[in-house]
Each structure stands twice: as structure tokens, then as C-alpha cells.
Motif scaffolding. Structure first.
Motif, PDB file in Angstrom:
ATOM      1  N   ARG A  10       0.829  -1.207   0.000  1.00  0.00           N
ATOM      2  CA  ARG A  10       0.000   0.000   0.000  1.00  0.00           C
ATOM      3  C   ARG A  10       0.864   1.258   0.000  1.00  0.00           C
ATOM      4  NH1 ARG A  10      -4.223  -2.042   4.673  1.00  0.00           N
ATOM      5  NH2 ARG A  10      -5.254  -3.667   3.430  1.00  0.00           N
ATOM      6  N   SER A  11       2.076   1.136   0.479  1.00  0.00           N
ATOM      7  CA  SER A  11       2.995   2.271   0.493  1.00  0.00           C
ATOM      8  C   SER A  11       4.410   1.719   0.405  1.00  0.00           C
ATOM      9  CB  SER A  11       2.834   3.094   1.768  1.00  0.00           C
ATOM     10  OG  SER A  11       3.338   2.364   2.876  1.00  0.00           O
ATOM     11  N   ILE A  12       5.392   2.603   0.456  1.00  0.00           N
ATOM     12  CA  ILE A  12       6.783   2.141   0.401  1.00  0.00           C
ATOM     13  C   ILE A  12       7.383   2.019   1.791  1.00  0.00           C
ATOM     14  CG2 ILE A  12       7.206   3.016  -1.917  1.00  0.00           C
ATOM     15  CD1 ILE A  12       8.536   5.447  -0.677  1.00  0.00           C
ATOM     16  N   GLY A  13       6.534   2.088   2.832  1.00  0.00           N
ATOM     17  CA  GLY A  13       7.019   1.789   4.177  1.00  0.00           C
ATOM     18  C   GLY A  13       7.692   2.919   4.893  1.00  0.00           C
ATOM     19  N   TRP A  14       7.228   4.169   4.685  1.00  0.00           N
ATOM     20  CA  TRP A  14       7.870   5.307   5.347  1.00  0.00           C
ATOM     21  C   TRP A  14       7.781   5.192   6.870  1.00  0.00           C
ATOM     22  CZ3 TRP A  14      10.843   8.239   2.451  1.00  0.00           C
ATOM     23  CH2 TRP A  14      10.570   8.353   1.086  1.00  0.00           C
ATOM     24  N   ARG A  15       6.604   4.734   7.370  1.00  0.00           N
ATOM     25  CA  ARG A  15       6.429   4.663   8.821  1.00  0.00           C
ATOM     26  C   ARG A  15       7.116   3.441   9.406  1.00  0.00           C
ATOM     27  NH1 ARG A  15       0.018   6.359   9.701  1.00  0.00           N
ATOM     28  NH2 ARG A  15       0.225   8.480   8.866  1.00  0.00           N
ATOM     29  N   ARG A  16       6.938   2.285   8.752  1.00  0.00           N
ATOM     30  CA  ARG A  16       7.501   1.053   9.316  1.00  0.00           C
ATOM     31  C   ARG A  16       9.025   1.071   9.274  1.00  0.00           C
ATOM     32  NH1 ARG A  16       6.113  -3.932  10.794  1.00  0.00           N
ATOM     33  NH2 ARG A  16       7.573  -5.654  10.396  1.00  0.00           N
ATOM     34  N   TRP A  17       9.585   1.536   8.159  1.00  0.00           N
ATOM     35  CA  TRP A  17      11.044   1.538   8.004  1.00  0.00           C
ATOM     36  C   TRP A  17      11.537   2.977   8.136  1.00  0.00           C
ATOM     37  CZ3 TRP A  17      11.435  -3.377   8.450  1.00  0.00           C
ATOM     38  CH2 TRP A  17      10.567  -4.239   7.802  1.00  0.00           C
ATOM     39  N   SER A  18      11.748   3.405   9.347  1.00  0.00           N
ATOM     40  CA  SER A  18      12.144   4.782   9.620  1.00  0.00           C
ATOM     41  C   SER A  18      13.595   5.030   9.216  1.00  0.00           C
ATOM     42  CB  SER A  18      12.002   5.078  11.119  1.00  0.00           C
ATOM     43  OG  SER A  18      12.908   4.265  11.856  1.00  0.00           O
ATOM     44  N   ASN A  19      13.967   6.309   9.195  1.00  0.00           N
ATOM     45  CA  ASN A  19      15.363   6.656   8.932  1.00  0.00           C
ATOM     46  C   ASN A  19      16.283   6.058   9.988  1.00  0.00           C
ATOM     47  OD1 ASN A  19      14.768   8.053   6.654  1.00  0.00           O
ATOM     48  ND2 ASN A  19      15.067  10.099   7.521  1.00  0.00           N
ATOM     49  N   GLU A  20      15.803   6.006  11.226  1.00  0.00           N
ATOM     50  CA  GLU A  20      16.618   5.411  12.290  1.00  0.00           C
ATOM     51  C   GLU A  20      16.936   3.953  11.975  1.00  0.00           C
ATOM     52  OE1 GLU A  20      14.014   7.270  12.724  1.00  0.00           O
ATOM     53  OE2 GLU A  20      14.834   9.023  13.783  1.00  0.00           O
ATOM     54  N   TYR A  21      15.976   3.240  11.394  1.00  0.00           N
ATOM     55  CA  TYR A  21      16.216   1.832  11.049  1.00  0.00           C
ATOM     56  C   TYR A  21      17.152   1.717   9.849  1.00  0.00           C
ATOM     57  CZ  TYR A  21      15.477  -3.041   9.822  1.00  0.00           C
ATOM     58  OH  TYR A  21      15.678  -4.356   9.532  1.00  0.00           O
ATOM     59  N   LEU A  22      16.864   2.518   8.797  1.00  0.00           N
ATOM     60  CA  LEU A  22      17.693   2.428   7.578  1.00  0.00           C
ATOM     61  C   LEU A  22      19.153   2.772   7.857  1.00  0.00           C
ATOM     62  CD1 LEU A  22      15.479   4.018   4.762  1.00  0.00           C
ATOM     63  CD2 LEU A  22      15.684   1.630   5.420  1.00  0.00           C
ATOM     64  N   TYR A  23      19.358   3.855   8.598  1.00  0.00           N
ATOM     65  CA  TYR A  23      20.721   4.338   8.792  1.00  0.00           C
ATOM     66  C   TYR A  23      21.365   3.794  10.068  1.00  0.00           C
ATOM     67  CZ  TYR A  23      19.559   7.467   4.982  1.00  0.00           C
ATOM     68  OH  TYR A  23      19.194   7.962   3.757  1.00  0.00           O
ATOM     69  N   GLY A  24      20.561   3.612  11.100  1.00  0.00           N
ATOM     70  CA  GLY A  24      21.128   3.146  12.361  1.00  0.00           C
ATOM     71  C   GLY A  24      21.303   1.642  12.432  1.00  0.00           C
TER      72      GLY A  24
END
Length: 449
Positions: A415-429
Motif C-alpha cells: 500500500r505504500s513504500i514503508g515510510w512509517r515502518r522503516w524509519s530513517n533510524e532503522y535504515l541508517y542506524g
């Protein structure tokens, strides 16, 4: 009694000593070439086939990386079988005359116009031989090369070339000839190249080795992808480089130049004064260039070659950047605005998509590691320009593609590309996605020895 193995510190010192001997040999050759402009060197083959030269050529080839050639042998395979034995075998083949290069592996790189650019990748063994040949011949021809040639030369870089072009544009040379050569590497004539090399080299075994290397690619052209090709390309156009250097000196008025010429491999940029007394000079400079290229079998791409007036806010391309002259906002004067070309932005985004598409069953962290390696090199090159917008565009694309990958792997309805589920903290941290988009000024023009 068996000989005790050499421990790593001693081995490193031994390798450093060998490299020092090679560099001293290269310095002696360079000084001779510099002091005697017509001297023809003989007895070079023994230096090409020396153990130290082959070891250094292998070290450089490994540092540069690259895929295996047609034989499928990687650096890991060669070292597992015993590097010393492989280099000894190469040396024996060279000295006995048995050396024969293998065919290059052809790789087609798609271009945005639907055509392809063909790279020819030599086997690692052949890269070592080409690298050894380049190490020795480079010492000769560096003494002959013109200062306005920057490509693949010691202590020079694309950023240095860009700084020179920027300097020219800011010093009253507002008319720019953006030159595009049609398939330059593919059209080098072997006979002309060999004649140019023979003016400095009087060693039949070296000349035979050069013939072997260039004829693997066919009856014409030199293969892009081998260590020897950039040196050959610089030798081929050296007389044209010096012709424009003579024009620069002849037309200079005091500290200001009326014409300047900058070449990085086959990327050429000619800058001309925009003063009314120099009207028509750009057209004549382009005509002179074409007249000198025709006997070499090299042609201009007329569709892409253009004359640009930077005073009219027109942009030109050089080394992957679009450059234009822009008025400063707060101070008097102008600066050169440099931004990554649309083609360069599309290429790195396509690379990110390709890495993800080929990820297979690899973990997300492993895929991110490969993305980071590709993006880091791209950013390091383009961070010297006015690249903030381009960096934001690429960063947004990278984040979106990684989030889409994670969403698909969780088997969730997209339904979306996961902005809420996959936060910047998760991607980068957690995943460690690349995060070093800081810009830096283009280096100044230090003195070259």
C-alpha cells in the motif's frame, strides 16, 4: 634444512624496497627522456619483465579491482594457486617469447540513446603484463606530455582538470567549445600509434609486445578496460595538445590568455576569450582541431560538439558535470556552478535498482553494503560541485528502493513504500545505509612538478 618463513613485517619491508628500486629506475628513465627529447630508448624489455615491475603491476591491478577476464580467474583464485608462481610463469613466458595475450572479455554497457559502449576486459595475467609495460613506458612519455592533458597521469585527477576549466572560464574566456569525439578509443590507427611510440622506443621486443596487446582488440582501436589503453590514448593526441599549448602562449596578453585547451582522455574542452576583438576565434579553433584529427582517423561528433557562450547563461559539459557561469548573490563577480549531469544521476539510480534486482536471497544488510559501495564512489566524485539537489534526488531514490525491498520481503500488501515502518533510524542506524553527503570545495590548483 628448510628456510624459515619470512614474517609479515619483513615481507612488507622487502616489498617496499623493491618498489623503491622500481621508482628509482623510472625516475632515471624520466630524467633521461626529459633532458634528451629525441633519445630513443633501447633495452627496456628487461625492465618490463623484471620481478619488481610485475609485482607492482599486479598490486595496482588488484587495487583497481575489476571482474575476471575470459579465463574466469579472479585475484582470489590466482593468490590461492600461489601468486609468486603465477608471476614467475608470466616472467618466463615474456623472456622466452612464449607470451600470447588471451582474447578480451567483451561487456556491453547500455547508453541512454539505445546504443551500447563495449568494454574489453583482459585477463588478470594480461592486465599484469600491460601494467608492467605501462610502468616503464609512462616514465618516458610523461617527459613528453603537455601540461594541458590531465587524464590517467601521475599527480593529476578529474578534479584538477575541472579546476583548470573553472579558472579559464573565470579569466575572461567565456566562449567554450564542448568537444565530443566519435568512438575515440575504437578508431585509433595501430600504425600511427606504433609510429609515435617508435619515435621514443628502439626495442624490438617492446614494440612486438605492444603490437600483441593492441591487436587483440582487432585491426583498429585500443580496448577500453586495459591498463595500457589510457597511455596509448594520451600518446596519440599529444601533438595536438602541444599545438594548442603553442596557440595559448602566442595569443596570451600579459597575464590573460585568449585561448586555452583542456583534455582528459577523450573529453576535450576549449575556452576562448569572449572579447569582441576575438569574434570568430572559437570557430577557427574548432576548425584547427578537426584538421588535426582527420589524419589520425578521429572524427568529431557534430551533433554533440557545440560552442557555448557562458555570458548568456549557457551550460557545457565536462567530466560528468554541467558547468555554467553564475553571478554571486551577495558579492560582486561570478562563479562557476557545477552540477552532476542528468546522465550521471540516472546512471547511479539505475545502479541502485540493479543491485537490488540482483540481490537474490542475500540479506538486506548485504544488499545495503553493495549499495553503499556504489554510492560512496559516486558521491566522492561529485561532492566537489554544487550537488545538493542531485544528492537529495539520489538519496531519496535510494531510501525508497530500500524501503520497497524491505516491504516486499515482509510479504505485506504494497500500500505504500514503508515510510512509517522503516524509519530513517532503522535504515541508517540498523542497516547502516550510506550517509555522508557533505559537499566540499573543488581543490585549488597546486603546482605540479
Amino acid at each position: 634444512m628448510t628456510k624459515a618463513p619470512i614474517d609479515p613485517p619483513e615481507l612488507r619491508l622487502e616489498l617496499q624496497d623493491r618498489r623503491f628500486d622500481l621508482q628509482e629506475r623510472r625516475r632515471r628513465i624520466y630524467r633521461k627522456a626529459k633532458s634528451e627529447k629525441t633519445h630513443r630508448f633501447w633495452g627496456l624489455f628487461v625492465h618490463v619483465s623484471k620481478r619488481q615491475t610485475l609485482e607492482e603491476a599486479y598490486r595496482i591491478a588488484k587495487r583497481n579491482g575489476g571482474a575476471p577476464g575470459i579465463d574466469g580467474q579472479s585475484f582470489e583464485v590466482i593468490e590461492a594457486s600461489g601468486l609468486a608462481g603465477v608471476l614467475a610463469e608470466i616472467r618466463d613466458d615474456l623472456e622466452s617469447g612464449r607470451y600470447q595475450p588471451k582474447p578480451n572479455r567483451r561487456v556491453d554497457i547500455p547508453k541512454e540513446n539505445g546504443k551500447v559502449r563495449t568494454l574489453q576486459i583482459p585477463c588478470i595475467r594480461d592486465r599484469v603484463v600491460q601494467g608492467a609495460l605501462k610502468l616503464i613506458l609512462e616514465a618516458i612519455f610523461e617527459a613528453d606530455f603537455c601540461p594541458n592533458s590531465y587524464g590517467f597521469r601521475p599527480r593529476r585527477s578529474p578534479h584538477y582538470a575541472l579546476a583548470q576549466v573553472r579558472r579559464s572560464v573565470l579569466r575572461r574566456m567565456s566562449i567554450v567549445i564542448d568537444v565530443d569525439l566519435s568512438k575515440y578509443f575504437d578508431n585509433l590507427r595501430h600504425s600511427i600509434l606504433l609510429d609515435k611510440i617508435a619515435k621514443r622506443v628502439q626495442d624490438p621486443r617492446v614494440m612486438h609486445l605492444i603490437k600483441q596487446i593492441i591487436k587483440v582488440a582487432g585491426k583498429i582501436g585500443v580496448p577500453q578496460g586495459g591498463p595500457f589503453s589510457p597511455l596509448a590514448a594520451n600518446i596519440y593526441l599529444n601533438e595536438i595538445d602541444w599545438m594548442f599549448e603553442a596557440i595559448r602562449r602566442k595569443t596570451a596578453q600579459g597575464p590573460y590568455e585568449a585561448v586555452n585547451y583542456h583534455r582528459f582522455a577523450d573529453d576535450i574542452c576549449i575556452t576562448v576569450s569572449g572579447h569582441r576583438t576575438k569574434r570568430g576565434w572559437a570557430e577557427r579553433a574548432l576548425q584547427r582541431l578537426e584538421e588535426q584529427l582527420i589524419p589520425l582517423g578521429v572524427t568529431l561528433n557534430r551533433e554533440k560538439t557545440k560552442i557555448v557562450d557562458t555570458l548568456k547563461d549557457e551550460a557545457f559539459g565536462f567530466l560528468g558535470f554541467d558547468l555554467r557561469r553564475v553571478r554571486k548573490r551577495e558579492k560582486a563577480g561570478y562563479y562557476v556552478y557545477m552540477s552532476p549531469k542528468k546522465k550521471a544521476r540516472k546512471a547511479i539510480k539505475a545502479k541502485i535498482r540493479d543491485i537490488i534486482a540482483r540481490g537474490g536471497a542475500s540479506t538486506a544488510a548485504a544488499i545495503v553494503t553493495r549499495i553503499n559501495a556504489a554510492v560512496a564512489g559516486w558521491v566522492e566524485y561529485f561532492r566537489v560541485g554544487n550537488s545538493s539537489r542531485a544528492f537529495s534526488e539520489v538519496r531519496d531514490c535510494m531510501e525508497m528502493k530500500v524501503r520497497t525491498l524491505l516491504t516486499r520481503r515482509k510479504r505485506r500488501r504494497k500500500r505504500s513504500i514503508g515510510w512509517r515502518r522503516w524509519s530513517n533510524e532503522y535504515l541508517y542506524g540498523v542497516l547502516g545505509l550510506y550517509w555522508d553527503w557533505k559537499l566540499r570545495p573543488l581543490p585549488g590548483l597546486g603546482k605540479l612538478s
